[in-house]
Design an enzyme around this catalytic site. Structure first.
Site, PDB file in Angstrom:
ATOM      1  N   LYS A  11     -12.238 -12.212  -2.857  1.00 56.26           N
ATOM      2  CA  LYS A  11     -13.209 -11.263  -3.411  1.00 56.26           C
ATOM      3  C   LYS A  11     -13.694 -11.668  -4.812  1.00 56.26           C
ATOM      4  O   LYS A  11     -13.079 -12.518  -5.468  1.00 56.26           O
ATOM      5  CB  LYS A  11     -12.572  -9.873  -3.442  1.00 56.26           C
ATOM      6  N   HIS A 117      -9.495  -9.935   1.244  1.00 57.69           N
ATOM      7  CA  HIS A 117      -9.611  -9.070   2.411  1.00 57.69           C
ATOM      8  C   HIS A 117      -8.892  -9.760   3.568  1.00 57.69           C
ATOM      9  O   HIS A 117      -8.912 -10.983   3.661  1.00 57.69           O
ATOM     10  CB  HIS A 117     -11.090  -8.882   2.782  1.00 57.69           C
ATOM     11  N   GLU A 128     -15.778  -9.652  12.136  1.00 59.85           N
ATOM     12  CA  GLU A 128     -15.972 -10.050  10.736  1.00 59.85           C
ATOM     13  C   GLU A 128     -16.273 -11.545  10.613  1.00 59.85           C
ATOM     14  O   GLU A 128     -17.124 -11.963   9.816  1.00 59.85           O
ATOM     15  CB  GLU A 128     -14.745  -9.655   9.918  1.00 59.85           C
TER      16      GLU A 128
HETATM   17  P1  CMP Z   1     -10.194  -4.302   2.233  1.00 60.18           P
HETATM   18  O1  CMP Z   1      -8.964  -4.807   2.936  1.00 60.18           O
HETATM   19  O2  CMP Z   1     -11.239  -5.292   1.940  1.00 60.18           O
HETATM   20  O3  CMP Z   1     -10.843  -3.089   3.061  1.00 60.18           O
HETATM   21  C1  CMP Z   1     -11.498  -1.987   2.472  1.00 60.18           C
HETATM   22  C2  CMP Z   1     -11.448  -2.042   0.984  1.00 60.18           C
HETATM   23  O4  CMP Z   1     -11.793  -0.847   0.298  1.00 60.18           O
HETATM   24  C3  CMP Z   1     -10.042  -2.342   0.539  1.00 60.18           C
HETATM   25  O5  CMP Z   1      -9.708  -3.674   0.849  1.00 60.18           O
HETATM   26  C4  CMP Z   1     -10.104  -1.998  -0.940  1.00 60.18           C
HETATM   27  O6  CMP Z   1     -10.505  -3.092  -1.728  1.00 60.18           O
HETATM   28  C5  CMP Z   1     -11.236  -0.951  -1.010  1.00 60.18           C
HETATM   29  N1  CMP Z   1     -10.762   0.325  -1.514  1.00 60.18           N
HETATM   30  C6  CMP Z   1     -11.170   0.895  -2.650  1.00 60.18           C
HETATM   31  N2  CMP Z   1     -10.570   2.068  -2.833  1.00 60.18           N
HETATM   32  C7  CMP Z   1      -9.745   2.254  -1.781  1.00 60.18           C
HETATM   33  C8  CMP Z   1      -8.844   3.291  -1.402  1.00 60.18           C
HETATM   34  N3  CMP Z   1      -8.666   4.370  -2.139  1.00 60.18           N
HETATM   35  N4  CMP Z   1      -8.155   3.143  -0.243  1.00 60.18           N
HETATM   36  C9  CMP Z   1      -8.345   2.044   0.543  1.00 60.18           C
HETATM   37  N5  CMP Z   1      -9.185   1.024   0.213  1.00 60.18           N
HETATM   38  C10 CMP Z   1      -9.865   1.125  -0.938  1.00 60.18           C
END
Ligand code: CMP
Length: 139
Positions: A11, A117, A128
């Site tokens: 990221k 991610h 994805e």
């Molecule tokens: P990712 O695995 O990329 O999938 C969704 C993303 O939302 C997660 O990682 C986090 O970076 C982001 N995110 C931001 N705030 C939250 C939250 N409160 N709970 C879960 N994901 C969050």
């Protein structure tokens, strides 16, 4: 059907903090083969589509803003049990809860700027991966 493939993004926080090389090292040391890789930047529309499943979540707007704030590295990775093993390698979504030695424990700063991610299922890994790569771009 298990494909033994998963999808990851390094990221914008990890890219701008200079962690691309270290994270790729950890991924390779973890036994993953890189099947496709791209240094790119998400548009607002692209990030919105990629994270469409989170559209109703309160953090969606900030997430799209953050994911478009700078370049990312997108990659498809291959290993037996790829989805689950990769999630173990990166640690919990919230780096404060990520196990010692995991990628998020080492390189992430917050739940939003969480360095990487990782797909949460074989089905999403395929969706994805297809978002960034054609079949011809996968080795
Ligand atoms: P990712 O695995 O990329 O999938 C969704 C993303 O939302 C997660 O990682 C986090 O970076 C982001 N995110 C931001 N705030 C939250 C939250 N409160 N709970 C879960 N994901 C969050």
């Amino acid at each position: 059907m298990a494909t033994n493939r998963t999808f990851t993004m390094i990221k914008p926080d990890a890219v701008s903090n200079g962690h691309i090389g270290a994270i790729l090292n950890d991924i390779i040391a973890g036994g993953f083969k890189i099947v496709a890789m791209k240094y790119t930047r998400l548009s607002e529309e692209g990030a919105g589509n990629f994270y469409a499943v989170h559209k109703e979540r309160p953090f969606y707007g900030d997430l799209v803003k953050f994911m478009t704030s700078g370049p990312i590295v997108a990659a498809i990775l291959e290993k037996d049990n790829a989805v689950e093993d990769f999630r173990t390698l990166i640690g919990a979504t919230d780096p404060a809860k990520a196990d010692e030695g995991t990628i998020r424990n080492k390189y992430a700063k917050s739940i939003e700027a969480n360095a990487v991610h990782g797909s949460d299922s074989d089905e999403n890994a395929e969706i994805e991966g297809s978002f960034f790569f054609s079949q011809l771009e996968r080795f």
